[in-house]
Design a protein around this motif. Structure first.
Motif, PDB file in Angstrom:
ATOM      1  N   ARG A 110       0.830  -1.203   0.000  1.00 43.51           N
ATOM      2  CA  ARG A 110       0.000   0.000   0.000  1.00 43.51           C
ATOM      3  C   ARG A 110       0.864   1.253   0.000  1.00 43.51           C
ATOM      4  O   ARG A 110       0.475   2.284  -0.542  1.00 43.51           O
ATOM      5  N   THR A 111       2.063   1.152   0.593  1.00 43.53           N
ATOM      6  CA  THR A 111       2.971   2.309   0.573  1.00 43.53           C
ATOM      7  C   THR A 111       3.395   2.634  -0.855  1.00 43.53           C
ATOM      8  O   THR A 111       3.352   3.793  -1.288  1.00 43.53           O
ATOM      9  N   ALA A 112       3.802   1.589  -1.602  1.00 41.81           N
ATOM     10  CA  ALA A 112       4.199   1.803  -2.999  1.00 41.81           C
ATOM     11  C   ALA A 112       3.021   2.306  -3.822  1.00 41.81           C
ATOM     12  O   ALA A 112       3.178   3.163  -4.706  1.00 41.81           O
ATOM     13  N   LEU A 113       1.838   1.795  -3.528  1.00 45.33           N
ATOM     14  CA  LEU A 113       0.647   2.232  -4.250  1.00 45.33           C
ATOM     15  C   LEU A 113       0.368   3.709  -3.991  1.00 45.33           C
ATOM     16  O   LEU A 113       0.076   4.464  -4.925  1.00 45.33           O
ATOM     17  N   ARG A 114       0.469   4.125  -2.734  1.00 47.38           N
ATOM     18  CA  ARG A 114       0.218   5.538  -2.404  1.00 47.38           C
ATOM     19  C   ARG A 114       1.220   6.449  -3.109  1.00 47.38           C
ATOM     20  O   ARG A 114       0.861   7.529  -3.588  1.00 47.38           O
ATOM     21  N   GLU A 115       2.489   6.022  -3.153  1.00 43.39           N
ATOM     22  CA  GLU A 115       3.505   6.828  -3.844  1.00 43.39           C
ATOM     23  C   GLU A 115       3.180   6.957  -5.325  1.00 43.39           C
ATOM     24  O   GLU A 115       3.326   8.029  -5.920  1.00 43.39           O
ATOM     25  N   ALA A 116       2.734   5.869  -5.929  1.00 47.63           N
ATOM     26  CA  ALA A 116       2.401   5.897  -7.354  1.00 47.63           C
ATOM     27  C   ALA A 116       1.178   6.772  -7.615  1.00 47.63           C
ATOM     28  O   ALA A 116       1.130   7.525  -8.600  1.00 47.63           O
ATOM     29  N   ILE A 117       0.183   6.686  -6.737  1.00 51.50           N
ATOM     30  CA  ILE A 117      -1.012   7.530  -6.883  1.00 51.50           C
ATOM     31  C   ILE A 117      -0.631   8.999  -6.766  1.00 51.50           C
ATOM     32  O   ILE A 117      -1.098   9.840  -7.548  1.00 51.50           O
ATOM     33  N   ALA A 118       0.239   9.320  -5.796  1.00 47.62           N
ATOM     34  CA  ALA A 118       0.684  10.714  -5.639  1.00 47.62           C
ATOM     35  C   ALA A 118       1.423  11.183  -6.888  1.00 47.62           C
ATOM     36  O   ALA A 118       1.269  12.327  -7.337  1.00 47.62           O
ATOM     37  N   GLN A 119       2.243  10.305  -7.461  1.00 42.80           N
ATOM     38  CA  GLN A 119       2.985  10.646  -8.681  1.00 42.80           C
ATOM     39  C   GLN A 119       2.025  10.942  -9.832  1.00 42.80           C
ATOM     40  O   GLN A 119       2.172  11.950 -10.537  1.00 42.80           O
ATOM     41  N   LEU A 120       1.024  10.089 -10.012  1.00 42.16           N
ATOM     42  CA  LEU A 120       0.079  10.279 -11.117  1.00 42.16           C
ATOM     43  C   LEU A 120      -0.849  11.458 -10.856  1.00 42.16           C
ATOM     44  O   LEU A 120      -1.301  12.119 -11.798  1.00 42.16           O
ATOM     45  N   ALA A 121      -1.112  11.743  -9.586  1.00 42.88           N
ATOM     46  CA  ALA A 121      -1.912  12.925  -9.268  1.00 42.88           C
ATOM     47  C   ALA A 121      -1.156  14.192  -9.632  1.00 42.88           C
ATOM     48  O   ALA A 121      -1.721  15.145 -10.179  1.00 42.88           O
ATOM     49  N   SER A 122       0.170  14.195  -9.372  1.00 41.23           N
ATOM     50  CA  SER A 122       0.983  15.369  -9.718  1.00 41.23           C
ATOM     51  C   SER A 122       1.082  15.560 -11.217  1.00 41.23           C
ATOM     52  O   SER A 122       1.291  16.668 -11.703  1.00 41.23           O
ATOM     53  N   GLN A 123       0.919  14.461 -11.970  1.00 42.50           N
ATOM     54  CA  GLN A 123       0.982  14.528 -13.426  1.00 42.50           C
ATOM     55  C   GLN A 123      -0.384  14.785 -14.058  1.00 42.50           C
ATOM     56  O   GLN A 123      -0.495  14.974 -15.274  1.00 42.50           O
ATOM     57  N   GLY A 124      -1.438  14.780 -13.219  1.00 39.43           N
ATOM     58  CA  GLY A 124      -2.753  15.129 -13.728  1.00 39.43           C
ATOM     59  C   GLY A 124      -3.623  13.977 -14.170  1.00 39.43           C
ATOM     60  O   GLY A 124      -4.719  14.205 -14.692  1.00 39.43           O
ATOM     61  N   LEU A 125      -3.185  12.724 -13.988  1.00 36.28           N
ATOM     62  CA  LEU A 125      -4.000  11.597 -14.435  1.00 36.28           C
ATOM     63  C   LEU A 125      -5.043  11.214 -13.386  1.00 36.28           C
ATOM     64  O   LEU A 125      -6.190  10.892 -13.729  1.00 36.28           O
ATOM     65  N   LEU A 126      -4.650  11.239 -12.118  1.00 39.17           N
ATOM     66  CA  LEU A 126      -5.541  10.849 -11.036  1.00 39.17           C
ATOM     67  C   LEU A 126      -5.750  12.009 -10.079  1.00 39.17           C
ATOM     68  O   LEU A 126      -4.950  12.947 -10.038  1.00 39.17           O
ATOM     69  N   THR A 127      -6.806  11.929  -9.320  1.00 42.52           N
ATOM     70  CA  THR A 127      -7.023  12.882  -8.239  1.00 42.52           C
ATOM     71  C   THR A 127      -7.452  12.095  -7.008  1.00 42.52           C
ATOM     72  O   THR A 127      -8.325  11.223  -7.095  1.00 42.52           O
ATOM     73  N   ALA A 128      -6.787  12.352  -5.896  1.00 42.57           N
ATOM     74  CA  ALA A 128      -7.082  11.634  -4.656  1.00 42.57           C
ATOM     75  C   ALA A 128      -7.853  12.557  -3.723  1.00 42.57           C
ATOM     76  O   ALA A 128      -7.418  13.682  -3.457  1.00 42.57           O
ATOM     77  N   ARG A 129      -8.988  12.083  -3.244  1.00 47.00           N
ATOM     78  CA  ARG A 129      -9.804  12.858  -2.311  1.00 47.00           C
ATOM     79  C   ARG A 129      -9.647  12.256  -0.928  1.00 47.00           C
ATOM     80  O   ARG A 129      -9.820  11.044  -0.757  1.00 47.00           O
ATOM     81  N   VAL A 130      -9.311  13.097   0.047  1.00 49.23           N
ATOM     82  CA  VAL A 130      -9.078  12.607   1.403  1.00 49.23           C
ATOM     83  C   VAL A 130     -10.340  11.916   1.916  1.00 49.23           C
ATOM     84  O   VAL A 130     -11.422  12.510   1.968  1.00 49.23           O
TER      85      VAL A 130
END
Length: 254
Positions: free
Chosen positions: A43-63
């Protein structure tokens, strides 16, 4: 480096998931726990990848609300940035590429400032003023990286005021490259009064050109500013190289 490579690999898996499942803007990805099991990663690696893709504009994470495929404007940014990703190691390994980035900025930011002067709304002007004041307040706090980020936020506030989506997304991508490949040298600009004081004057002139609705003044200020940054960084590099050469000379007392 191992964590970075792993997060890159997981990010690629997530891109593939979005593509193969034909997920659309606003669609929600599986819950984090299920997604980690599906991809076979922590889950740690997954969170890092989600943050990376969010910074690139592909995903958006809502708290507390899951992870979603980003809306078109954010995806447009990714479409511009993604082709550059394979070249990042090259940019990072050879600092001369920073000047390629600056040349492109020189070509774009005059147009950005021009359109911002013509199109800025009252809300845009307020945001530009706030960004300028934040940038000024950041000085002298022994955080050159923070000053560099505040500088980027100021320029991006002007880009947003241009109301040109393509210009804005390209500018965001360029500033990410700047943060990646020249952050150390760029931060040096903020540690010397000889460079900080002219930068302050130049930024204020850019702001005033936009806020006064004078496109010629705004464009000229942007060009003058970037020419100064280019010349100053080149001088910093030359001085650093000269000191390095001098340090290799044999001691006079040796």
């Amino acid at each position: 480096m191992k964590n970075e490579r792993l997060s890159d690999k997981v990010a690629a898996q997530l891109r593939g998931l979005v593509s193969t499942q034909n997920l659309q803007p606003g669609d929600r990805l599986p819950a984090e726990r299920a997604l980690a099991v599906q991809l076979g990663v922590s889950r740690t690696a997954l969170r890092e990848a989600i943050a990376q893709l969010a910074s690139q504009g592909l995903l958006t994470a809502r708290v507390g609300g899951g992870t979603y495929v980003a809306e078109p404007a954010a995806r447009a940014r990714q479409a511009i940035d993604e082709p550059l990703m394979p070249y990042l190691p090259l940019f990072q390994g050879d600092p001369e590429y920073r000047f390629d980035v600056l040349e492109i900025r020189h070509a774009l930011e005059g147009a950005t400032a021009w359109h911002a002067a013509l199109r800025a709304t009252d809300a845009d002007r307020a945001k530009i003023r706030d960004a300028f004041n934040t940038m000024m307040a950041a000085h002298g706090k022994d955080d050159p990286a923070g000053e560099a980020r505040a500088d980027a936020a100021f320029h991006l506030a002007i880009a947003e005021a241009s109301h040109n989506l393509v210009l804005l997304q390209v500018m965001r991508g360029l500033f990410e490259l700047l943060q990646t490949n020249i952050s150390q040298s760029r931060e040096k600009l903020y540690t010397s009064p000889r460079t900080f004081e002219p930068l302050s004057v130049q930024h204020r002139e850019m702001m005033d050109g936009v806020l006064s609705g004078d496109p010629e003044r705004a464009r000229a200020a942007a060009h003058a500013h970037l020419e100064f940054v280019h010349t100053s960084l080149r001088t910093l590099d030359d001085n650093e190289a000269r000191r390095t050469r001098a340090s290799r000379l044999p001691s006079a007392h040796g």
